[in-house]
Design an enzyme around this catalytic site. Sequence first.
Site, PDB file in Angstrom:
ATOM      1  N   ASP A  37       1.477   3.912  -7.144  1.00 28.87           N
ATOM      2  CA  ASP A  37       0.721   2.776  -6.615  1.00 28.87           C
ATOM      3  C   ASP A  37       1.081   1.495  -7.362  1.00 28.87           C
ATOM      4  OD1 ASP A  37      -2.134   2.847  -4.801  1.00 28.87           O
ATOM      5  OD2 ASP A  37      -1.766   1.011  -5.944  1.00 28.87           O
ATOM      6  N   ASP A  63       6.175  -0.483  -6.466  1.00 31.48           N
ATOM      7  CA  ASP A  63       5.963  -1.546  -5.485  1.00 31.48           C
ATOM      8  C   ASP A  63       6.826  -1.182  -4.282  1.00 31.48           C
ATOM      9  OD1 ASP A  63       5.817  -3.747  -3.888  1.00 31.48           O
ATOM     10  OD2 ASP A  63       6.236  -5.205  -5.469  1.00 31.48           O
ATOM     11  N   VAL A  64       6.183  -0.752  -3.199  1.00 29.87           N
ATOM     12  CA  VAL A  64       6.948  -0.221  -2.062  1.00 29.87           C
ATOM     13  C   VAL A  64       7.807  -1.283  -1.377  1.00 29.87           C
ATOM     14  CG1 VAL A  64       5.312   1.660  -1.594  1.00 29.87           C
ATOM     15  CG2 VAL A  64       5.035  -0.528  -0.390  1.00 29.87           C
ATOM     16  N   ASN A  90       2.320   5.829   2.303  1.00 30.76           N
ATOM     17  CA  ASN A  90       0.941   5.576   2.725  1.00 30.76           C
ATOM     18  C   ASN A  90       0.426   4.193   2.338  1.00 30.76           C
ATOM     19  OD1 ASN A  90      -1.969   6.568   3.314  1.00 30.76           O
ATOM     20  ND2 ASN A  90      -2.022   5.975   1.150  1.00 30.76           N
ATOM     21  N   TYR A 155      -0.531  -6.598  11.306  1.00 29.62           N
ATOM     22  CA  TYR A 155      -0.779  -5.170  11.083  1.00 29.62           C
ATOM     23  C   TYR A 155      -0.266  -4.344  12.263  1.00 29.62           C
ATOM     24  CZ  TYR A 155      -3.471  -1.077   9.499  1.00 29.62           C
ATOM     25  OH  TYR A 155      -3.847   0.168   9.060  1.00 29.62           O
ATOM     26  N   LYS A 159       2.647  -1.544  12.188  1.00 29.51           N
ATOM     27  CA  LYS A 159       2.343  -0.135  12.465  1.00 29.51           C
ATOM     28  C   LYS A 159       3.080   0.376  13.708  1.00 29.51           C
ATOM     29  CE  LYS A 159      -0.352   0.449   8.869  1.00 29.51           C
ATOM     30  NZ  LYS A 159       0.075   1.285   7.738  1.00 29.51           N
TER      31      LYS A 159
HETATM   32  P1  NAI Z   1      -6.715   1.175   0.387  1.00 33.00           P
HETATM   33  O1  NAI Z   1      -6.728  -0.303   0.219  1.00 33.00           O
HETATM   34  O2  NAI Z   1      -7.908   1.937  -0.065  1.00 33.00           O
HETATM   35  O3  NAI Z   1      -5.419   1.803  -0.295  1.00 33.00           O
HETATM   36  C1  NAI Z   1      -4.166   1.217  -0.185  1.00 33.00           C
HETATM   37  C2  NAI Z   1      -3.419   1.413  -1.492  1.00 33.00           C
HETATM   38  O4  NAI Z   1      -2.104   0.872  -1.330  1.00 33.00           O
HETATM   39  C3  NAI Z   1      -4.060   0.704  -2.696  1.00 33.00           C
HETATM   40  O5  NAI Z   1      -4.231   1.605  -3.772  1.00 33.00           O
HETATM   41  C4  NAI Z   1      -3.053  -0.378  -3.047  1.00 33.00           C
HETATM   42  O6  NAI Z   1      -3.015  -0.700  -4.443  1.00 33.00           O
HETATM   43  C5  NAI Z   1      -1.756   0.230  -2.551  1.00 33.00           C
HETATM   44  N1  NAI Z   1      -0.713  -0.774  -2.337  1.00 33.00           N
HETATM   45  C6  NAI Z   1      -0.836  -1.989  -1.719  1.00 33.00           C
HETATM   46  N2  NAI Z   1       0.340  -2.639  -1.758  1.00 33.00           N
HETATM   47  C7  NAI Z   1       1.223  -1.828  -2.402  1.00 33.00           C
HETATM   48  C8  NAI Z   1       2.591  -1.954  -2.757  1.00 33.00           C
HETATM   49  N3  NAI Z   1       3.299  -3.065  -2.479  1.00 33.00           N
HETATM   50  N4  NAI Z   1       3.189  -0.925  -3.406  1.00 33.00           N
HETATM   51  C9  NAI Z   1       2.478   0.195  -3.718  1.00 33.00           C
HETATM   52  N5  NAI Z   1       1.177   0.357  -3.411  1.00 33.00           N
HETATM   53  C10 NAI Z   1       0.561  -0.645  -2.773  1.00 33.00           C
HETATM   54  O7  NAI Z   1      -6.470   1.391   1.947  1.00 33.00           O
HETATM   55  P2  NAI Z   1      -6.406   2.715   2.829  1.00 33.00           P
HETATM   56  O8  NAI Z   1      -7.294   2.499   3.963  1.00 33.00           O
HETATM   57  O9  NAI Z   1      -6.539   3.922   2.029  1.00 33.00           O
HETATM   58  O10 NAI Z   1      -4.910   2.590   3.364  1.00 33.00           O
HETATM   59  C11 NAI Z   1      -3.973   3.652   3.311  1.00 33.00           C
HETATM   60  C12 NAI Z   1      -3.126   3.601   4.566  1.00 33.00           C
HETATM   61  O11 NAI Z   1      -3.940   3.935   5.691  1.00 33.00           O
HETATM   62  C13 NAI Z   1      -2.530   2.228   4.864  1.00 33.00           C
HETATM   63  O12 NAI Z   1      -1.201   2.376   5.298  1.00 33.00           O
HETATM   64  C14 NAI Z   1      -3.403   1.715   5.980  1.00 33.00           C
HETATM   65  O13 NAI Z   1      -2.735   0.776   6.781  1.00 33.00           O
HETATM   66  C15 NAI Z   1      -3.690   3.002   6.724  1.00 33.00           C
HETATM   67  N6  NAI Z   1      -4.825   2.968   7.616  1.00 33.00           N
HETATM   68  C16 NAI Z   1      -6.063   2.618   7.151  1.00 33.00           C
HETATM   69  C17 NAI Z   1      -7.134   2.558   8.016  1.00 33.00           C
HETATM   70  C18 NAI Z   1      -8.497   2.162   7.568  1.00 33.00           C
HETATM   71  O14 NAI Z   1      -9.354   1.897   8.438  1.00 33.00           O
HETATM   72  N7  NAI Z   1      -8.767   2.111   6.283  1.00 33.00           N
HETATM   73  C19 NAI Z   1      -6.972   2.889   9.448  1.00 33.00           C
HETATM   74  C20 NAI Z   1      -5.642   3.257   9.823  1.00 33.00           C
HETATM   75  C21 NAI Z   1      -4.619   3.295   8.928  1.00 33.00           C
END
Ligand code: NAI
Length: 279
Positions: A37, A63-64, A90, A155, A159
């Site tokens: 992360d 950093d992805v 993810n 977004y 996606k």
């Molecule tokens: P979250 O905000 O809880 O987790 C996302 C994580 O990605 C965080 O730990 C953040 O530090 C990390 N991150 C951000 N930029 C980064 C980078 N450049 N390099 C490495 N890590 C990085 O959000 P969530 O909801 O758990 O998101 C996970 C995935 O699920 C995402 O791809 C999101 O688009 C997808 N998603 C989420 C939904 C929702 O309603 N929460 C619905 C559909 C998909």
Amino acid sequence: MSIFREKVCVVTGGASGLGRALCRQLAAYGADVTVADLNAEAAKGVMQEILERGGKATSCHVDVTEPTSIEKLVNETMARLGRLDFMFNNAGITVIGEFRDLPLDEVMKVLNVNLKGAVNGSHYAYQAMVRQGFGHIVNTASGLGLAPGPTQLPYVMSKFGVVGLSETLRYEGLDLGIRVTAVCPGFIQTSLIENVRTFNASPQDVISQIPVKVVDPDEAARLVLRGVAKNRAIISFPSYVGILTFIYRFFPGLFLRQSLKSIRAFRKIRKEADIMKIT
Ligand code: NAI
């Protein structure tokens, strides 16, 4: 789910939300998990929690958006554990607002993390998996990668790209022993929603307009891993994602009416005076 026992799994965005729940459950199934992360401290916290429960885990900063960062992650995993079974691309971010209000760099930021991040992760994992002759890439897209939604243009763009990447790579990987899955959930209760970044509307107002039930991250991770174990091409949940996708494909007039309703509702909470400010 014995398919994950003793398997080497990397989860980007593993420090929070869906990624954290995936890491915990994979470790509980006996996988060796790398929690990767941008937030290295939080990733370490997830790793420690797994270790305390007797699981196998490591954590690292990644950093992805940086190809070299992902390359290092994959290379170090291969060097340390000798193979890579599952790569969960993810990590993701979002921003809510009308396209007319979004500065270009905000649009690009979302594309960089969500799409470029998934491309970087898929590229390096795929190279390693082709060499070893097996592996499964799991890209977290969204229900918004199957049917569009107003006020989430960057977004949605990202996606749709992740779904296209995953579906195409799935065909290319088939004869090479590589599996590819796109995960397309609806709303999940994570910091992506709780700390939603908005332009010209308050986050509270935006959250109050979510018209459906929000899924718990543990339940979401359970559904994802069940779909991955079955090698599904697309994992979508809850059922409204499938219904909306069906309406979008086969009843475009109805989908348009619904989308117009949603953008008109957003315009009731949009603040003209704060134009170009991020909340
Ligand atoms: P979250 O905000 O809880 O987790 C996302 C994580 O990605 C965080 O730990 C953040 O530090 C990390 N991150 C951000 N930029 C980064 C980078 N450049 N390099 C490495 N890590 C990085 O959000 P969530 O909801 O758990 O998101 C996970 C995935 O699920 C995402 O791809 C999101 O688009 C997808 N998603 C989420 C939904 C929702 O309603 N929460 C619905 C559909 C998909």
